[in-house]
Write a protein that holds these residues in place. Structure first.
Motif, mmCIF file in Angstrom:
data_model
loop_
_atom_site.group_PDB
_atom_site.id
_atom_site.type_symbol
_atom_site.label_atom_id
_atom_site.label_comp_id
_atom_site.label_asym_id
_atom_site.label_seq_id
_atom_site.Cartn_x
_atom_site.Cartn_y
_atom_site.Cartn_z
ATOM 1 N N HIS A 1 -25.611 0.097 -8.378
ATOM 2 C CA HIS A 1 -26.399 1.114 -9.076
ATOM 3 C C HIS A 1 -27.554 0.471 -9.830
ATOM 4 C CE1 HIS A 1 -27.206 3.444 -12.829
ATOM 5 N NE2 HIS A 1 -27.370 4.397 -11.943
ATOM 6 N N GLN A 2 -27.285 -0.644 -10.510
ATOM 7 C CA GLN A 2 -28.348 -1.344 -11.246
ATOM 8 C C GLN A 2 -29.428 -1.851 -10.292
ATOM 9 O OE1 GLN A 2 -26.325 -4.423 -13.399
ATOM 10 N NE2 GLN A 2 -25.278 -2.989 -14.776
ATOM 11 N N ILE A 3 -29.006 -2.382 -9.137
ATOM 12 C CA ILE A 3 -29.958 -2.886 -8.145
ATOM 13 C C ILE A 3 -30.871 -1.760 -7.672
ATOM 14 C CG2 ILE A 3 -30.169 -3.826 -5.805
ATOM 15 C CD1 ILE A 3 -27.484 -5.320 -6.381
ATOM 16 N N LYS A 4 -30.277 -0.614 -7.352
ATOM 17 C CA LYS A 4 -31.062 0.507 -6.847
ATOM 18 C C LYS A 4 -31.936 1.122 -7.934
ATOM 19 C CE LYS A 4 -29.413 0.952 -2.568
ATOM 20 N NZ LYS A 4 -30.259 0.854 -1.371
ATOM 21 N N ALA A 5 -31.403 1.192 -9.146
ATOM 22 C CA ALA A 5 -32.114 1.882 -10.222
ATOM 23 C C ALA A 5 -33.302 1.077 -10.745
ATOM 24 C CB ALA A 5 -31.153 2.205 -11.365
ATOM 25 N N THR A 6 -33.191 -0.258 -10.708
ATOM 26 C CA THR A 6 -34.217 -1.098 -11.341
ATOM 27 C C THR A 6 -35.055 -1.876 -10.340
ATOM 28 O OG1 THR A 6 -32.658 -2.934 -11.606
ATOM 29 C CG2 THR A 6 -32.818 -1.345 -13.416
ATOM 30 N N GLY A 7 -34.776 -1.720 -9.063
ATOM 31 C CA GLY A 7 -35.536 -2.461 -8.056
ATOM 32 C C GLY A 7 -34.754 -3.642 -7.520
ATOM 33 N N ARG A 8 -35.378 -4.415 -6.658
ATOM 34 C CA ARG A 8 -34.701 -5.520 -5.991
ATOM 35 C C ARG A 8 -34.279 -6.584 -7.005
ATOM 36 N NH1 ARG A 8 -39.137 -6.289 -1.117
ATOM 37 N NH2 ARG A 8 -39.304 -4.078 -0.609
ATOM 38 N N GLN A 9 -33.036 -6.962 -6.953
ATOM 39 C CA GLN A 9 -32.513 -8.020 -7.814
ATOM 40 C C GLN A 9 -31.728 -8.979 -6.922
ATOM 41 O OE1 GLN A 9 -30.828 -6.944 -11.597
ATOM 42 N NE2 GLN A 9 -31.640 -4.854 -11.443
ATOM 43 N N VAL A 10 -32.444 -9.982 -6.412
ATOM 44 C CA VAL A 10 -31.869 -10.885 -5.417
ATOM 45 C C VAL A 10 -30.609 -11.570 -5.947
ATOM 46 C CG1 VAL A 10 -32.292 -12.953 -4.030
ATOM 47 C CG2 VAL A 10 -34.106 -11.244 -4.332
ATOM 48 N N PHE B 1 -26.891 -11.460 -4.095
ATOM 49 C CA PHE B 1 -26.203 -12.655 -3.619
ATOM 50 C C PHE B 1 -24.931 -12.915 -4.414
ATOM 51 C CE2 PHE B 1 -30.203 -13.423 -1.460
ATOM 52 C CZ PHE B 1 -29.753 -13.913 -0.239
ATOM 53 N N GLY B 2 -24.924 -12.512 -5.677
ATOM 54 C CA GLY B 2 -23.695 -12.627 -6.457
ATOM 55 C C GLY B 2 -22.573 -11.771 -5.884
ATOM 56 N N GLU B 3 -22.917 -10.552 -5.491
ATOM 57 C CA GLU B 3 -21.921 -9.668 -4.871
ATOM 58 C C GLU B 3 -21.480 -10.204 -3.514
ATOM 59 O OE1 GLU B 3 -20.478 -6.538 -6.206
ATOM 60 O OE2 GLU B 3 -21.152 -7.895 -7.793
ATOM 61 N N TYR C 1 -22.894 -7.215 5.245
ATOM 62 C CA TYR C 1 -24.289 -7.660 5.235
ATOM 63 C C TYR C 1 -25.259 -6.498 5.425
ATOM 64 C CZ TYR C 1 -22.527 -12.448 5.509
ATOM 65 O OH TYR C 1 -21.898 -13.627 5.236
ATOM 66 N N LEU C 2 -24.862 -5.483 6.177
ATOM 67 C CA LEU C 2 -25.741 -4.333 6.384
ATOM 68 C C LEU C 2 -26.126 -3.706 5.053
ATOM 69 C CD1 LEU C 2 -27.141 -2.146 8.067
ATOM 70 C CD2 LEU C 2 -24.934 -0.984 8.248
ATOM 71 N N THR C 3 -25.130 -3.466 4.185
ATOM 72 C CA THR C 3 -25.415 -2.871 2.880
ATOM 73 C C THR C 3 -26.224 -3.811 2.005
ATOM 74 O OG1 THR C 3 -23.294 -1.732 3.048
ATOM 75 C CG2 THR C 3 -24.386 -1.671 0.924
ATOM 76 N N ALA C 4 -25.893 -5.107 2.046
ATOM 77 C CA ALA C 4 -26.629 -6.084 1.232
ATOM 78 C C ALA C 4 -28.103 -6.126 1.619
ATOM 79 C CB ALA C 4 -25.993 -7.466 1.379
ATOM 80 N N VAL C 5 -28.379 -6.113 2.921
ATOM 81 C CA VAL C 5 -29.770 -6.141 3.387
ATOM 82 C C VAL C 5 -30.492 -4.872 2.939
ATOM 83 C CG1 VAL C 5 -31.232 -6.029 5.442
ATOM 84 C CG2 VAL C 5 -29.353 -7.677 5.323
ATOM 85 N N ARG C 6 -29.830 -3.731 3.014
ATOM 86 C CA ARG C 6 -30.451 -2.487 2.573
ATOM 87 C C ARG C 6 -30.766 -2.538 1.078
ATOM 88 N NH1 ARG C 6 -30.327 1.916 5.858
ATOM 89 N NH2 ARG C 6 -30.307 3.299 4.056
ATOM 90 N N ASP C 7 -29.854 -3.097 0.301
ATOM 91 C CA ASP C 7 -30.104 -3.213 -1.136
ATOM 92 C C ASP C 7 -31.285 -4.151 -1.419
ATOM 93 O OD1 ASP C 7 -28.095 -1.452 -1.646
ATOM 94 O OD2 ASP C 7 -26.678 -2.940 -2.427
ATOM 95 N N LEU C 8 -31.344 -5.271 -0.673
ATOM 96 C CA LEU C 8 -32.454 -6.200 -0.857
ATOM 97 C C LEU C 8 -33.785 -5.563 -0.463
ATOM 98 C CD1 LEU C 8 -31.018 -9.593 0.467
ATOM 99 C CD2 LEU C 8 -31.884 -9.147 -1.840
ATOM 100 N N ALA C 9 -33.728 -4.730 0.577
ATOM 101 C CA ALA C 9 -34.961 -4.097 1.060
ATOM 102 C C ALA C 9 -35.380 -2.909 0.198
ATOM 103 C CB ALA C 9 -34.763 -3.635 2.510
ATOM 104 N N GLY C 10 -34.510 -2.491 -0.702
ATOM 105 C CA GLY C 10 -34.869 -1.421 -1.632
ATOM 106 C C GLY C 10 -34.637 -0.028 -1.113
ATOM 107 N N PHE C 11 -33.761 0.132 -0.096
ATOM 108 C CA PHE C 11 -33.433 1.481 0.370
ATOM 109 C C PHE C 11 -31.981 1.563 0.781
ATOM 110 C CE2 PHE C 11 -33.257 0.417 4.848
ATOM 111 C CZ PHE C 11 -34.114 -0.650 4.982
#
Length: 341
Positions: free
Chosen positions: A303-312, A316-318, A331-341
């Motif tokens: 939620h924090q990643i999505k709400a505040t933008g990309r937090q690499v 990677f911690g998750e 990895y699919l979800t992690a890549v989506r989070d990194l890409a901001g969607f």
């Protein structure tokens, strides 16, 4: 059927169901082992649902009880009410718009007899369209294998799977009535079947049946349903509904809200399980509570990643902690989070 004859209730919820209800009622009456009673809780229908039920009551081969709510409760509260009204030790959940295979009751009772330790059983389903025609896929088609190779029925360890993806839909579910005290009351921001499955699987086995014991009808007017949009796998929705629960669709704002809700819901499961009176399961429940803490933390972080933008660093911690693989789609979800969607 092997084993003792288990007496059964069907908990059916209706709301403006005139279009498909006659087919569902007919399929229940045609069972090779008919239920002992049918409890119908209506949530304020304004169509011909009441007349359809009255006609069915006059010729049904079992007791039919009709309960009409004075005000609309919503599907979760209505199903809880319907289950509480059932009087027999085995309860089948039933939607108004599906169609049961003739041996559904028989097959699911056999499953419970074979596994007396199980609190509930659930089956696969054939997905059909509004006209009842098969759409060419089944409810479990996009899921990782639930049962051992070559097995069509087996007790399964369901809880870890439910922390990332729901594989149970109430329309294909049967429970022992004794389990009601273990999952009631149902929080109102949950869908009843998702809550029942995750709470019960935390402290008892379940039985999976890889056979299409119902035709699950997908149509535009249903409140909650299975979907398989082009390009994405079918999702039953882990803690809510449809594809959004896998993080594969929806706007950015809806995704942020969904992640926040999932963190809250896992915390609710933990709070509820701490009230379960099952001292012999202390060690097992302690492990479950730890898992729920981690799941809630994972969704708070996402939620924090999505709400505040990309937090690499957070992504990677998750990944290092293994939580993307345990509670999301890896990895699919992690890549989506990194890409901001």
């Amino acid at each position: 059927m092997n084993g003792p004859r288990l007496h059964t209730s069907v908990a059916l919820c209706t709301y403006n169901g005139e279009r498909f209800l006659p087919t569902q009622l007919e399929s229940i009456a045609r069972q090779t082992i008919v239920p002992d009673e049918l409890i119908i809780c209506d949530d304020g229908s304004t169509d011909a649902t009441a007349d359809i039920v009255a006609d069915f009551q006059r010729q049904a081969p079992f007791t039919v009880r009709w309960i009409r709510n004075p005000q609309n409760l919503g599907s979760t509260a209505n199903f809880e009410q319907a289950m509480q009204a059932c009087s027999h030790p085995v309860i089948f959940l039933c939607d108004q718009d599906d169609r049961w295979r003739e041996d559904k009751v028989e097959r699911m009772l056999e499953a419970l007899n074979q596994h007396p330790e199980a609190g509930f059983a659930f089956s696969n389903a054939r997905i059909v369209d509004e006209a009842g025609e098969p759409r060419g896929f089944r409810a479990w088609d996009s899921l990782p294998r639930l049962l051992p190779e070559g097995k069509q029925l087996a007790a399964v360890e369901l809880f870890p799977r439910l922390l990332k993806q729901c594989v149970v839909t109430g329309a294909a579910m049967v429970i022992r009535r004794d389990c009601l005290k273990g999952f009631c009351p149902i929080p109102r921001d949950w869908v009843h079947d998702a809550w029942m499955a995750i709470v019960l699987s935390a402290w008892m086995p379940s039985v999976a049946i890889d056979d299409d014991l119902i035709d699950y009808r997908v149509h535009a007017s249903q409140q909650i349903g299975l979907r398989r949009p082009s390009g994405f796998p079918l999702s039953l929705g882990p803690l809510g509904s449809k594809l959004r629960a896998k993080g594969l669709s929806g706007t950015r704002s809806s995704e942020v809200e969904r992640l926040q809700k999932m963190a809250r819901q896992f915390a609710q499961v933990k709070e509820h399980l701490q009230t379960v009176d099952a001292p012999e399961l202390t060690a097992v429940l302690a492990e479950r509570l730890t898992d729920l803490d981690e799941a809630a933390e994972h969704y708070r972080t996402r939620h924090q990643i999505k709400a505040t933008g990309r937090q690499v660093a957070k992504v990677f911690g998750e990944l290092r902690a293994g939580r993307y693989h345990r509670f999301s789609l890896g990895y699919l979800t992690a890549v989506r989070d990194l890409a901001g969607f």
